[in-house]
Design a protein around this motif. Sequence first.
Motif, mmCIF file in Angstrom:
data_model
loop_
_atom_site.group_PDB
_atom_site.id
_atom_site.type_symbol
_atom_site.label_atom_id
_atom_site.label_comp_id
_atom_site.label_asym_id
_atom_site.label_seq_id
_atom_site.Cartn_x
_atom_site.Cartn_y
_atom_site.Cartn_z
ATOM 1 N N ALA A 117 -3.471 1.519 1.764
ATOM 2 C CA ALA A 117 -4.353 1.513 2.937
ATOM 3 C C ALA A 117 -3.636 2.071 4.157
ATOM 4 O O ALA A 117 -4.202 2.863 4.932
ATOM 5 N N ARG A 118 -2.382 1.680 4.324
ATOM 6 C CA ARG A 118 -1.603 2.160 5.462
ATOM 7 C C ARG A 118 -1.261 3.645 5.306
ATOM 8 O O ARG A 118 -1.382 4.424 6.254
ATOM 9 N N GLN A 119 -0.843 4.028 4.113
ATOM 10 C CA GLN A 119 -0.436 5.417 3.882
ATOM 11 C C GLN A 119 -1.585 6.394 4.111
ATOM 12 O O GLN A 119 -1.409 7.450 4.721
ATOM 13 N N HIS A 120 -2.766 6.037 3.599
ATOM 14 C CA HIS A 120 -3.903 6.957 3.654
ATOM 15 C C HIS A 120 -4.846 6.668 4.825
ATOM 16 O O HIS A 120 -5.858 7.359 4.968
ATOM 17 N N GLN A 121 -4.518 5.644 5.632
ATOM 18 C CA GLN A 121 -5.361 5.285 6.777
ATOM 19 C C GLN A 121 -6.820 5.099 6.341
ATOM 20 O O GLN A 121 -7.753 5.721 6.872
ATOM 21 N N ILE A 122 -6.984 4.222 5.356
ATOM 22 C CA ILE A 122 -8.295 3.954 4.786
ATOM 23 C C ILE A 122 -8.481 2.444 4.639
ATOM 24 O O ILE A 122 -7.537 1.731 4.281
ATOM 25 N N THR A 123 -9.670 1.966 4.951
ATOM 26 C CA THR A 123 -10.003 0.552 4.752
ATOM 27 C C THR A 123 -10.544 0.377 3.340
ATOM 28 O O THR A 123 -11.473 1.085 2.933
ATOM 29 N N ILE A 124 -9.953 -0.542 2.597
ATOM 30 C CA ILE A 124 -10.300 -0.765 1.194
ATOM 31 C C ILE A 124 -10.890 -2.161 1.032
ATOM 32 O O ILE A 124 -10.316 -3.137 1.518
ATOM 33 N N VAL A 125 -12.020 -2.247 0.348
ATOM 34 C CA VAL A 125 -12.635 -3.542 0.042
ATOM 35 C C VAL A 125 -12.698 -3.673 -1.474
ATOM 36 O O VAL A 125 -13.394 -2.906 -2.141
ATOM 37 N N ALA A 126 -11.941 -4.615 -2.021
ATOM 38 C CA ALA A 126 -11.880 -4.823 -3.463
ATOM 39 C C ALA A 126 -12.325 -6.242 -3.798
ATOM 40 O O ALA A 126 -12.314 -7.131 -2.944
ATOM 41 N N GLY A 127 -12.688 -6.453 -5.068
ATOM 42 C CA GLY A 127 -13.172 -7.750 -5.499
ATOM 43 C C GLY A 127 -12.126 -8.526 -6.282
ATOM 44 O O GLY A 127 -11.387 -7.946 -7.089
ATOM 45 N N LEU A 128 -12.082 -9.838 -6.058
ATOM 46 C CA LEU A 128 -11.126 -10.706 -6.752
ATOM 47 C C LEU A 128 -11.597 -12.148 -6.654
ATOM 48 O O LEU A 128 -12.462 -12.468 -5.830
ATOM 49 N N PRO A 129 -11.059 -13.049 -7.480
ATOM 50 C CA PRO A 129 -11.398 -14.468 -7.315
ATOM 51 C C PRO A 129 -10.656 -15.051 -6.117
ATOM 52 O O PRO A 129 -9.537 -14.625 -5.810
#
Length: 222
Positions: free
Chosen positions: A72-84
């Motif tokens: 996220a920091r390297q590519h300057q992108i906000t990531i939303v992932a799923g997990l318990p």
Amino acid sequence: MLAWSIAAAQFAPQNGSLAENIVHHLRFIRAAAKLECKVLIFPELSLTGLTGESGLPSPPGIDQLQPLTDAARQHQITIVAGLPVEENGQRSKGVAIFSPDTAKPYTCAQGNGTCLTPESRYISVFNLNNDGCDLSPQASLLATLTSTAESQQSLNTQRLQWFARKHAIAVLKSNYSCDNFSGGSALWDETGQLIVRADQGELLVTGRKSAQGWQGDIIPLR
């Protein structure tokens, strides 16, 4: 208007293998970064895979998620992932939000979707409750993580289209493409009009907002 590029990952998870799923996430992140996307969302439970009869697995530790924090920091992108996630001894479906400006992800229960806006780093999780809708007026996009089977696609599509139209907010949906899951990742604009929708396959559903409105595309993962 500030141009904004977003993407939804449609992919097949490796059930029970956090390490393999993280590697798979990174492939999608690199592909989205090449397209200059600023937001990338994954289906629910994307980091652990769909659950079986034993229920939800243990939530991963923050240190195990470090590769996504770095990406996220390297590519300057906000990531939303799923997990318990676990709270008071109870496990539920949750989200991990990786921001370019933070040293660790923010995790919480999944809710009905993640609210984002291009003009700032504002991010919140939206819930429907007995008092009505707590959708933030700052939100420009509702990102929803699903694991919607083919038999449920029509009802799910109608609900999201109605929501976009009622609240005048764009809606981006990410879904699986495996076994009984027929894809269906999609983007609707603020009037509820479908901009782009995917069928089967591992791919990115992309959207770009400009002064002329939304444009969408489907990018196969190579």
